[in-house]
Design a protein around this motif. Structure first.
Motif, PDB file in Angstrom:
ATOM      1  N   GLU A  59      67.047 113.121 101.263  1.00  0.00           N
ATOM      2  CA  GLU A  59      65.576 113.748 100.778  1.00  0.00           C
ATOM      3  C   GLU A  59      65.921 114.351  99.740  1.00  0.00           C
ATOM      4  OE1 GLU A  59      62.776 117.191 102.265  1.00  0.00           O
ATOM      5  OE2 GLU A  59      63.515 115.804 103.984  1.00  0.00           O
ATOM      6  N   SER A  96      58.716 115.385  96.673  1.00  0.00           N
ATOM      7  CA  SER A  96      59.977 115.015  97.507  1.00  0.00           C
ATOM      8  C   SER A  96      59.821 113.577  97.885  1.00  0.00           C
ATOM      9  CB  SER A  96      60.237 115.953  98.408  1.00  0.00           C
ATOM     10  OG  SER A  96      59.163 116.245  99.192  1.00  0.00           O
ATOM     11  N   TRP A  97      60.972 113.134  97.989  1.00  0.00           N
ATOM     12  CA  TRP A  97      60.976 111.424  98.226  1.00  0.00           C
ATOM     13  C   TRP A  97      62.192 111.347  99.272  1.00  0.00           C
ATOM     14  CZ3 TRP A  97      60.504 113.548  93.352  1.00  0.00           C
ATOM     15  CH2 TRP A  97      59.438 113.099  92.652  1.00  0.00           C
ATOM     16  N   ASP A  98      61.968 110.437 100.244  1.00  0.00           N
ATOM     17  CA  ASP A  98      63.091 109.917 101.169  1.00  0.00           C
ATOM     18  C   ASP A  98      63.695 108.607 100.278  1.00  0.00           C
ATOM     19  OD1 ASP A  98      62.923 111.764 103.218  1.00  0.00           O
ATOM     20  OD2 ASP A  98      61.421 110.734 104.241  1.00  0.00           O
ATOM     21  N   GLU A 151      70.140 108.271 104.145  1.00  0.00           N
ATOM     22  CA  GLU A 151      68.983 108.766 103.779  1.00  0.00           C
ATOM     23  C   GLU A 151      69.218 109.986 103.130  1.00  0.00           C
ATOM     24  OE1 GLU A 151      64.682 109.518 105.487  1.00  0.00           O
ATOM     25  OE2 GLU A 151      66.006 110.401 106.563  1.00  0.00           O
ATOM     26  N   ASP A 207      55.700 115.807 106.875  1.00  0.00           N
ATOM     27  CA  ASP A 207      56.883 115.014 107.242  1.00  0.00           C
ATOM     28  C   ASP A 207      58.020 115.907 107.718  1.00  0.00           C
ATOM     29  OD1 ASP A 207      55.799 112.526 107.206  1.00  0.00           O
ATOM     30  OD2 ASP A 207      56.654 111.936 105.197  1.00  0.00           O
ATOM     31  N   LYS A 248      57.480 111.714 100.165  1.00  0.00           N
ATOM     32  CA  LYS A 248      57.132 112.476 101.287  1.00  0.00           C
ATOM     33  C   LYS A 248      56.189 113.279 101.363  1.00  0.00           C
ATOM     34  CE  LYS A 248      60.694 114.971 104.190  1.00  0.00           C
ATOM     35  NZ  LYS A 248      60.592 114.182 105.358  1.00  0.00           N
ATOM     36  N   LYS A 263      62.441 103.907  98.012  1.00  0.00           N
ATOM     37  CA  LYS A 263      61.868 105.122  97.672  1.00  0.00           C
ATOM     38  C   LYS A 263      60.622 105.584  98.166  1.00  0.00           C
ATOM     39  CE  LYS A 263      61.366 108.329  93.594  1.00  0.00           C
ATOM     40  NZ  LYS A 263      61.488 108.113  92.242  1.00  0.00           N
ATOM     41  N   GLU A 273      69.260 107.969 113.996  1.00  0.00           N
ATOM     42  CA  GLU A 273      69.183 108.756 112.848  1.00  0.00           C
ATOM     43  C   GLU A 273      70.069 109.976 112.940  1.00  0.00           C
ATOM     44  OE1 GLU A 273      66.492 110.636 109.490  1.00  0.00           O
ATOM     45  OE2 GLU A 273      65.803 108.922 110.478  1.00  0.00           O
TER      46      GLU A 273
END
Length: 149
Positions: free
Chosen positions: A121, A128-130, A119, A149, A145, A142, A79
């Motif tokens: 964020e 918040s979401w990844d 990805e 994290d 987060k 989805k 990543e």
């Protein structure tokens, strides 16, 4: 086959949530040797363990990276942090269309078992979401987060 790849990617993503920090001395020699051979210039490596694999997090060319290796030292996933503008155009379009009221905080390119995903964020208010996308802008996952994290 395509479904199997997506399922494998989703499984790896869930594993990242369960990662735990470990000391370098707890990482098997085969893993450290394989990592050092693949990334000889890596400095200040932080090690973690997730679902039986070892994760090395480090800076490379001023970008955050993480590499997931199995116990034998085989690289399973890489990543790499990227600029938001480096997300594929199709991903950017999906973000504008479906997440227009969200702010993109970070972006990354993930290569796992030869499959590349992206990805983003995103944040909206306090949440918040990844978001994981394929190169065609299709949302694959989805995940909320958490604070740690």
């Amino acid at each position: 086959m395509k479904k199997l790849v997506i399922i494998a990617l989703l499984g790896l993503g869930v594993g990242q949530v369960n990662a735990q920090t470990i000391k370098a001395s707890d990482v098997p020699a085969a893993v450290k040797t394989a990592f050092a051979k693949a990334y000889p210039a890596a400095k200040d490596v932080k090690w973690g363990k997730e679902d039986g694999s070892f994760e090395a997090s480090f800076d490379h060319n001023k970008k955050d990276m993480s590499v997931l290796l199995d116990v034998m030292g085989m690289i399973k996933e890489v990543e790499t942090e990227i600029e938001k503008s480096e997300l594929p155009k199709a991903v950017q379009e999906t973000l504008k269309k479906d997440f227009a009221d969200h702010k993109v905080e970070e972006a990354a390119k993930i290569v796992s078992n030869g499959v590349t995903t992206y990805e983003a964020e995103v944040e909206k208010g306090e949440k918040s979401w990844d978001l994981i996308f394929d190169a065609n802008g299709k949302l694959l996952k989805k995940e909320p987060k958490s604070e740690k994290d």
